[in-house]
Design a protein around this motif. Structure first.
Motif, PDB file in Angstrom:
ATOM      1  N   PHE A  78       0.837  -1.192   0.000  1.00 25.95           N
ATOM      2  CA  PHE A  78       0.000   0.000   0.000  1.00 25.95           C
ATOM      3  C   PHE A  78       0.880   1.254   0.000  1.00 25.95           C
ATOM      4  CE2 PHE A  78      -2.563  -3.363   1.694  1.00 25.95           C
ATOM      5  CZ  PHE A  78      -3.839  -3.122   1.208  1.00 25.95           C
ATOM      6  N   LEU A  79       0.570   2.167  -0.898  1.00 24.45           N
ATOM      7  CA  LEU A  79       1.246   3.459  -0.979  1.00 24.45           C
ATOM      8  C   LEU A  79       0.256   4.528  -0.537  1.00 24.45           C
ATOM      9  CD1 LEU A  79       3.521   5.397  -1.903  1.00 24.45           C
ATOM     10  CD2 LEU A  79       2.560   5.247  -4.214  1.00 24.45           C
ATOM     11  N   ASN A  80       0.519   5.113   0.624  1.00 21.21           N
ATOM     12  CA  ASN A  80      -0.386   6.115   1.202  1.00 21.21           C
ATOM     13  C   ASN A  80      -1.829   5.618   1.213  1.00 21.21           C
ATOM     14  OD1 ASN A  80       1.790   7.838   1.580  1.00 21.21           O
ATOM     15  ND2 ASN A  80       1.466   8.922  -0.333  1.00 21.21           N
ATOM     16  N   GLY A  81      -1.992   4.351   1.601  1.00 21.28           N
ATOM     17  CA  GLY A  81      -3.318   3.764   1.750  1.00 21.28           C
ATOM     18  C   GLY A  81      -3.883   3.114   0.505  1.00 21.28           C
ATOM     19  N   GLU A  82      -3.227   3.264  -0.644  1.00 17.12           N
ATOM     20  CA  GLU A  82      -3.707   2.688  -1.905  1.00 17.12           C
ATOM     21  C   GLU A  82      -2.964   1.390  -2.206  1.00 17.12           C
ATOM     22  OE1 GLU A  82      -3.463   3.544  -6.738  1.00 17.12           O
ATOM     23  OE2 GLU A  82      -2.754   5.064  -5.310  1.00 17.12           O
ATOM     24  N   ASN A  83      -3.706   0.348  -2.533  1.00 18.14           N
ATOM     25  CA  ASN A  83      -3.095  -0.923  -2.912  1.00 18.14           C
ATOM     26  C   ASN A  83      -2.474  -0.765  -4.303  1.00 18.14           C
ATOM     27  OD1 ASN A  83      -2.541  -3.596  -3.825  1.00 18.14           O
ATOM     28  ND2 ASN A  83      -4.067  -4.406  -2.411  1.00 18.14           N
ATOM     29  N   VAL A  84      -1.138  -0.887  -4.352  1.00 20.61           N
ATOM     30  CA  VAL A  84      -0.427  -0.687  -5.625  1.00 20.61           C
ATOM     31  C   VAL A  84       0.260  -1.972  -6.099  1.00 20.61           C
ATOM     32  CG1 VAL A  84      -0.102   1.795  -5.311  1.00 20.61           C
ATOM     33  CG2 VAL A  84       1.607   0.203  -4.377  1.00 20.61           C
ATOM     34  N   ASN A  85      -0.212  -3.101  -5.593  1.00 22.41           N
ATOM     35  CA  ASN A  85       0.403  -4.382  -5.945  1.00 22.41           C
ATOM     36  C   ASN A  85       0.480  -4.603  -7.455  1.00 22.41           C
ATOM     37  OD1 ASN A  85       1.310  -5.832  -3.684  1.00 22.41           O
ATOM     38  ND2 ASN A  85       0.249  -7.659  -4.367  1.00 22.41           N
ATOM     39  N   GLY A  86      -0.563  -4.216  -8.166  1.00 20.55           N
ATOM     40  CA  GLY A  86      -0.611  -4.456  -9.588  1.00 20.55           C
ATOM     41  C   GLY A  86       0.187  -3.466 -10.415  1.00 20.55           C
TER      42      GLY A  86
END
Length: 222
Positions: A78-86
């Motif tokens: 998570f980057l600043n609360g956002e799931n950025v796995n993809g």
């Protein structure tokens, strides 16, 4: 109090594979430090920051928070609360991570975040400087290595399985160069912590290494 396991060692020693399996066996969080560097790189790209713009990178580090979670056995970033796995596995993100990971500000930011996780979470973290710099008080420290020839052969077979043309001698030479760079870099060089247990996996299976780590954890937890 959280229980922390630090695994350090040279490139190609199998740290990530071993750490993931041990974390699964222990129901611990596996901290992929490389994914954290990629998350920061994604932020830089989104902000239009060039890798050589050290001032903007330094200021951007103050706005970044990277966290990890384990959902259905898979690590989520998570980057600043956002799931950025993809998004963090894209080639341009990897290139930016490679270009910015050596900056002191970036390493200090991630070290701070990694230590915050370690204070409250049972985890396994692997890298080059985990036991020496990031988690010097980890309850279990391991220095996982293997001979250059063994690491080269593993990489050779891995590339062959993917159908890629490769040369074993060149792979071994690249590993030697990488070892030298890692051991002699200015910031957080690769070295075995004084209280780390040395495991040479040259003649060991993956499961044998995992079992050894679980044994060390059991002894330390008593």
């Amino acid at each position: 109090m959280a229980f922390n396991i630090a695994i350090d060692g040279p490139a190609g020693a199998g740290k990530s594979t071993i750490a993931k399996k041990a974390a699964e066996a222990l129901s611990y969080i596996y901290v992929d430090t490389g994914a954290m560097y990629r998350a920061m790189a994604l932020f830089f790209l989104r902000e239009g920051i060039q890798p050589e713009d050290t001032e903007k990178i330094q200021r951007a580090c103050e706005k970044i928070r990277v966290t990890l979670s384990n959902e259905k056995g898979e690590q989520q970033v998570f980057l600043n609360g956002e799931n950025v796995n993809g998004q963090i596995r894209r080639e341009e993100v990897g290139n930016m991570a490679s270009a910015t990971s050596s900056y002191r500000e970036v390493r200090e930011k991630l070290t701070q975040l990694q230590r915050e996780m370690a204070r409250t979470t049972d985890l396994i973290m692997d890298g080059r400087d985990i036991g020496t710099c990031v988690l010097p008080k980890a309850q279990v420290k391991i220095y996982l290595t293997a001979s250059v020839e063994t690491r080269g052969r593993r990489r050779f077979l891995e590339l062959q399985e993917k159908g890629e043309d490769c040369d074993l001698e060149k792979i071994c030479e690249d590993i030697r160069k990488r070892d030298e760079q890692d051991m002699n870099r200015e910031i957080a060089p690769l070295r075995q912590a004084e209280d780390a247990v040395l495991i040479d996996s040259s003649e060991m299976t993956i499961q044998e290494v995992v079992d050894k780590i679980l044994e060390l954890v059991q002894k330390a937890a008593v």
